[in-house]
Design an enzyme around this catalytic site. Structure first.
Site, PDB file in Angstrom:
ATOM      1  N   HIS A 135       0.676  -1.257  -0.135  1.00 20.88           N
ATOM      2  CA  HIS A 135      -0.088  -0.217  -0.009  1.00 20.88           C
ATOM      3  C   HIS A 135       1.257   1.828   0.492  1.00 20.88           C
ATOM      4  O   HIS A 135       0.432   2.465  -0.889  1.00 20.88           O
ATOM      5  CB  HIS A 135      -1.001  -0.193   0.958  1.00 20.88           C
ATOM      6  N   ASP A 157     -11.181  -2.940   1.314  1.00 17.92           N
ATOM      7  CA  ASP A 157     -10.159  -2.727   3.590  1.00 17.92           C
ATOM      8  C   ASP A 157      -9.753  -1.169   3.500  1.00 17.92           C
ATOM      9  O   ASP A 157      -8.818  -1.755   4.331  1.00 17.92           O
ATOM     10  CB  ASP A 157      -9.186  -3.738   3.010  1.00 17.92           C
ATOM     11  N   ASP A 178     -16.026   1.149  -3.971  1.00 16.49           N
ATOM     12  CA  ASP A 178     -15.645  -0.065  -4.130  1.00 16.49           C
ATOM     13  C   ASP A 178     -17.205  -1.037  -3.919  1.00 16.49           C
ATOM     14  O   ASP A 178     -18.644  -0.461  -3.291  1.00 16.49           O
ATOM     15  CB  ASP A 178     -15.688  -1.128  -2.589  1.00 16.49           C
ATOM     16  N   ASP A 208     -20.509   0.035  -9.017  1.00 19.44           N
ATOM     17  CA  ASP A 208     -19.268  -0.428  -9.865  1.00 19.44           C
ATOM     18  C   ASP A 208     -18.884   0.508 -10.369  1.00 19.44           C
ATOM     19  O   ASP A 208     -18.933   1.701 -11.101  1.00 19.44           O
ATOM     20  CB  ASP A 208     -20.314  -0.693 -11.537  1.00 19.44           C
ATOM     21  N   ASP A 259      -7.328   0.176  -7.641  1.00 18.91           N
ATOM     22  CA  ASP A 259      -6.705  -1.301  -7.150  1.00 18.91           C
ATOM     23  C   ASP A 259      -8.027  -2.363  -7.036  1.00 18.91           C
ATOM     24  O   ASP A 259      -8.253  -3.032  -6.051  1.00 18.91           O
ATOM     25  CB  ASP A 259      -6.271  -0.828  -4.693  1.00 18.91           C
TER      26      ASP A 259
END
Ligand SMILES: Cc1cc2nc3c(=O)[nH]c(=O)nc-3n(C[C@H](O)[C@H](O)[C@H](O)COP(=O)(O)OP(=O)(O)OC[C@H]3O[C@@H](n4cnc5c(N)ncnc54)[C@H](O)[C@@H]3O)c2cc1C
Lengths: 515, 530
Positions: A280, A304, A324, A358, A376
């Site tokens: 990261h 996350d 996300d 999305d 990511d």
């Protein structure tokens, strides 16, 4: 004569009754220890550090048994009835302990509270069992025999439990089913006593209802156990599976061992808590530190919150928008204590806005201009993910990138998937960007690559990195740009919606490692 | 992100399916038979008495039928500035065989679902695609297509020997000889694609009326495709299966009911070019050709009256008088027009034109294949062994031609989808087939659809939430031997008295968007000229 025969049968019946009660000692002792082991294992699975977890769980459990024993002194009246009631309760509470803890893990911030509540409750109930049973038995046997026999069975049960738990139960049944099965044993004891002893006639019917209901509840738990955690899944991972869930979009599995916590999405490792900082830091800092002034940041994927954690190291970041797809994912990383520690509560920061949508659709509709865009996504291992690496997608990004903005994409391993890596770069070039490819080493993943992209060349790494970084510094930023011959650029096709070149490269290149 | 080096290779998809299936779903599968709009059609056919006209409307041009041919004609008339035009359409909406449906999960086609990228020589179509943004630009005259509209990869897969292979030409379990024959056929098709007749025109074109008149090629229309294949020594079963599948899929006909010319046309007419796609690329949308249809519909500003079925056309002194029945109001409207364009199929025209004295020998020559289309909504996506779910998914050796994944062009893949399943009736008498399919209930169809899908996807029932069905009694004109280059067809396109004009894909003999589109333009031109 007639009377004598009567007496004899009575004696015999009494003896049989006692034998039965002693057998229950054996069963409940086994069950009791099993619950304790389940709680201890559960704690070390879910919280790590098994030595601490086991010793605190055992301590609290024994202490609670003490409370139970003390409470047994307060119990008066029909002792057999009390005993049966307690059996039902122990079965229900102990039986449900493992499945409940697994289910609550996701929802409860203070998992420890739940854990120890179960430990205390089961401990108290188990502590009540033996003293009451001894009082029931004491009329027929001499005290010294009573103590001797009860404790013999108690310890045999404990030995049995401690042997079958690691050797048979955990490997073959798993924690959830083990706890359910022993719950049913406890209730079976209650049911049998209810059926065997005539003195239960008066309340037999009334107690039969809870007995049946509890058995049904535990059996239902069995059916759902497969949903909570499929048995085969627990075998597929090297470490303990501490959480798993099938969401609308993917299967999330968290595992842990003594050293690290890992997240898998659809069986692919997402991060390991041991070295995710490398991944990261490399994803965020080379690009972000080079941008001056106040910045708007967009993160696509990365539910996350670990990339966001790195972004928030910059005080001049004005806002972060995280898109996300999976609400279950962002929810988990906003509520679970253990995961909040890992991402430093990044998703709860007032600067951060989480959008569950999305990315492709969202980018096509949004009109904000971002200065830094972090992509990511999971690796392009299937065609729907492949679309998120297409030239069309990168073209859409142009509309949401500020003039001097930078995009960074995680781009799989340039060593193992050399064509895939360069294909991402060429695709971004085809979408009109200038690219800066770089790579670093992450022990869990191996050699890992990223592509930075911007409208015109304008990446000037500086010295003003945030403090507290463990991996990225000026020298690393220099060396990460060098690609040794075995990873150097190769010609590839551009990944388009109508050729999905990347997915095909990726499949070919990773196939030898997956099968 | 990332894959572990020593990843434990677990496939979750499989267990997902198993896991969900054994939860055992008892919930009923929803759905019904949609728009059985044929009832008025049957009234017309059976010569039922309609009420006398209660309203009369006067117009310059009347277009009957709002399918692609009708909408295309309207667009052309509008471009050329024609005024005083109205359109009547029997159905609740225009679109004909290019209509679509929509539910929470996806839009989905009710019939037509794709358009191959056209030959640059098809200028009117290229122009239309540019107008609506399907073509985004040109480099040296070669179009660049909108990549959202080009069929995304992976395109096609075939279920054969328990395995999904990539592409539709059988590859698994075939012999060397099969392989050789397949290669030989493809080479022959390739040669035909570039072949030109003695008039300098390509042998096979779209629209087909642009094809060469050279007897060398046209004679192929007099024999069946099967005959042609036989004469050329093609005996390979997988090859014949594939060719028959292609005829079924595009024409609704079998090897015997397709002329050799039409059969070859399928392989030899596509010369599309693109800067960003191969020549075999196709354009598709979740709603299928409903996308193109909607664009035509939007373009049209002439008044359209839906729910109005023409049932009688009469050639009078004051103009062409058309009686239309309004099924909702149960009344008749008389529309008197200077000129009428019939964009209706010939089996309908046969009844509409009863009062018009005209020799039209076409009626005995047209054969239509019935089709049944089911849209199957699932809360899961059917994967299976081998190639991942594609846009077009075909199963070897079945009567159905498989299913199209309607969500394929959606950029977001959810764990749910709509499968558009197609069943043509190519064997036996179409009339008997029509009778049989009109008699089936929705429950019969659900059973049939599920049985067919379960062949390649055992256990799929558990994921199906609804099945909606549409029955196309006269789905597609069949290019039977002798039809395409027979005199009847060209004659049937000729206007009557300079007042009654014709356009419909069945006047081409192959039922595709391009033909309907250019039929509409041709007829509009004729009307404007005369
Ligand atoms: C199952 C199926 C799949 C297909 N798939 C494809 C495909 O993938 N690609 C492709 O290019 N083509 C496909 N087609 C062919 C499709 O038919 C054409 O593309 C095109 O839509 C035909 O347009 P049309 O105007 O010629 O005819 P139609 O669509 O038949 O239009 C005729 C119109 O006239 C109306 N009408 C009829 N009688 C009357 C009356 N008495 N009064 C008023 N209105 C009337 C009808 O309601 C209809 O709207 C498919 C067809 C079917 C049946």
């Amino acid at each position: 004569m007639v009377k004598g025969a009567d007496e004899q049968t009575q004696m015999q019946e009494k003896k049989q009754g006692q034998g039965l009660l002693l057998f229950s000692v054996f069963v409940i002792a086994t069950c009791g220890l099993i619950y304790e082991l389940v709680a201890g294992t559960m704690a070390s699975y879910l919280l790590g550090d098994s030595v601490t977890q086991f010793s605190t769980v055992i301590g609290v459990y024994l202490f609670s048994m003490g409370i139970g024993s003390w409470l047994s002194g307060q119990v008066e009246g029909d002792l057999l009835k009390w005993f049966i009631r307690i059996e039902i309760l122990v079965g229900l509470v102990g039986g449900c302990s493992a499945p409940s803890m697994f289910l609550l893990f996701e929802h409860v911030t203070y998992f420890r509270i739940v854990l120890y509540s179960f430990v205390v409750l089961t401990g108290i109930l188990v502590g009540l069992e033996i003293p009451i049973l001894m009082r029931i038995l004491k009329s027929g046997i001499e005290f010294k025999d009573l103590v001797a026999r009860v404790f013999t069975f108690d310890y045999i049960g404990a030995l049995l439990a401690s042997l079958i738990f690691p050797l048979l139960l955990v490997p073959y049944l798993g924690l959830i089913r083990t706890s359910l099965v022993f719950g049913i044993f406890n209730i079976a004891v209650a049911a049998y006593l209810l059926y065997y002893f005539e003195e239960t006639m008066r309340y037999r019917r009334r107690l039969l209802v809870p007995v049946l209901l509890s058995v049904v509840a535990l059996l239902a738990g069995f059916v759902y156990a497969e949903r909570i955690m499929s048995y085969s899944e627990t075998l597929a991972f090297q470490d303990k599976v501490i959480y798993s869930k099938s969401t609308h979009y993917q299967r999330m599995v968290l595992t842990r061992n003594n050293r690290e916590l890992k997240l898998f999405l659809n069986g692919n490792l997402q991060f390991s808590s041991l070295d995710e900082y490398r991944y990261h830091e490399a994803l965020v800092h080379p690009g972000l530190h080079a941008l001056k002034g106040s910045k708007k940041v967009l993160v696509l994927g990365g539910g996350d919150g670990l990339a966001v954690r790195e972004v928030l190291r910059y005080p001049d970041v004005a806002s972060v928008t995280l898109v996300d797809l999976d609400p279950a994912m962002t929810q988990l990383f906003r509520s679970n204590e253990m995961l909040l520690q890992l991402n430093k509560r990044s998703l709860l920061s007032p600067k951060v806005r989480v959008v569950n949508d999305d990315a492709f659709n969202w980018v096509r509709q949004d009109t904000t201009r971002f200065d830094f865009i972090i992509i990511d996504f999971p690796d392009p291992s299937n065609y729907s993910l492949g679309k998120l690496y297409s030239s069309k997608f990168y073209e859409e990004l142009r509309h949401v990138l500020s003039d001097s903005g930078i995009i960074v994409v995680q781009a799989t391993s340039p060593l193992i998937a050399r064509k895939s890596f360069w294909c991402v770069g060429h695709t971004m070039q085809a979408a009109g960007f200038v690219t800066v490819p770089y790579h670093i080493y992450v022990p869990s993943f191996g050699e890992w690559g990223y592509i930075m992209a911007m409208r015109n060349y304008g990446w000037h790494p500086g010295a003003d990195l945030p403090t507290g970084l463990k991996f990225i510094d000026r020298n690393v930023m220099k060396s990460m740009l060098l690609f040794p011959p075995d990873m150097s650029e190769v010609t590839t096709e551009v990944n388009k919606l109508n050729n999905q070149a990347l997915v095909n490269y990726f499949e070919d290149e990773w196939a030898p490692y997956v099968h | 992100m990332k894959q572990v080096l020593a990843l434990v290779g677990v496939s979750f998809a499989g267990r997902y399916l198993a896991g969900c299936a054994d939860v055992g779903r008892d919930r009923p599968i929803q759905g019904g038979i949609v728009g059985s709009g044929s009832s008025i059609g049957h009234m017309i056919r059976d010569g039922k008495a309609f009420p006398p006209p209660s309203q009369e409307v006067r117009t310059g041009i009347l277009i009957i039928g709002g399918g692609i041919s009708g909408l295309s004609a309207a667009r052309w008339l509008q471009k050329k500035g024609a005024e005083n035009v109205i359109m009547v359409e029997m159905g609740d909406e225009t679109g004909g065989n290019s209509i679509f449906g929509q539910n929470k999960v996806s839009a989905y086609p009710w019939a037509a679902h794709y358009l191959p990228i056209p030959d640059v020589a098809n200028t009117t179509l290229i122009e239309f695609l540019t107008e609506i943004g399907v073509i985004t630009g040109f480099t040296d005259g070669v179009p660049a297509y909108n990549e959202y509209h080009l069929c995304h990869d992976p395109e096609e897969r075939l279920y054969i020997d328990g395995y999904w292979q990539e592409g539709l030409i059988p590859k698994f379990g075939i012999t060397r000889e099969d392989e050789a024959q397949i290669a030989r056929f493809m080479k022959q098709a390739e040669d035909h694609r570039s072949a030109k007749g003695n008039d300098g025109k390509f042998a096979f074109c779209i629209p087909l009326d642009a094809s060469s008149a050279d007897e060398e090629y046209r004679k192929l229309d007099r024999i069946s495709f099967r005959q042609f294949l036989n004469d050329n020594g093609y005996t390979s079963k997988p090859l014949l299966w594939y060719l028959e599948y292609c005829c079924k899929d595009d024409y609704g006909s079998g090897l015997d009911s397709t002329s050799a010319w039409a059969g070859m046309h399928y392989f030899a007419s596509r010369r599309g070019k693109a800067t960003n796609a191969s020549s075999s690329a196709v354009l598709t949308w979740p709603e299928g050709n409903g996308y193109l249809m909607s664009a035509l519909r939007k373009h049209n500003t002439y008044p359209v009256r839906t729910g109005l079925a023409a049932f009688s056309v009469a050639n009078t002194d004051t103009g062409v008088s058309v009686d239309c029945y309004d099924g909702g109001k149960k009344s008749t409207v008389r529309i008197v027009a200077d000129k009428v364009l019939l964009c209706t199929p010939q089996h309908v025209n046969k009844y509409l034109l009863k009062q018009v004295n005209a020799e039209r020998s076409i009626y005995d020559k047209v054969h239509y294949a019935p089709w049944v289309v089911a849209n199957v909504t699932c809360d899961g996506v059917p994967e299976g062994k081998g190639t991942a779910l594609c846009w077009d998914n075909v199963v070897y050796g079945r009567q159905s031609v498989g299913y199209v994944f309607a969500n394929h062009q959606n950029l977001v893949r959810k764990n749910e989808g709509v499968l558009t399943w197609y069943l043509p009736f190519t064997e036996g008498s179409p009339k008997d087939a029509r009778k049989a399919i009109y008699n089936k209930t929705i429950e019969d169809w659900k059973k049939l659809v599920l049985e067919d899908l379960a062949y390649a996807h055992p256990g799929i029932e558990a994921f199906v939430t609804r099945i909606d069905v549409k029955v196309w009694g006269h789905g597609m004109i069949q290019p039977v031997p002798g039809y395409v280059w027979g005199a009847d067809r060209t004659e049937a396109m000729r206007a009557i008295d300079g007042r009654i004009f014709f356009a419909h894909s069945d006047l081409s003999g192959i039922s595709i968007f391009e033909e309907a589109f250019s039929q509409g333009i041709r007829a509009a031109e004729e009307m404007l000229a005369g």
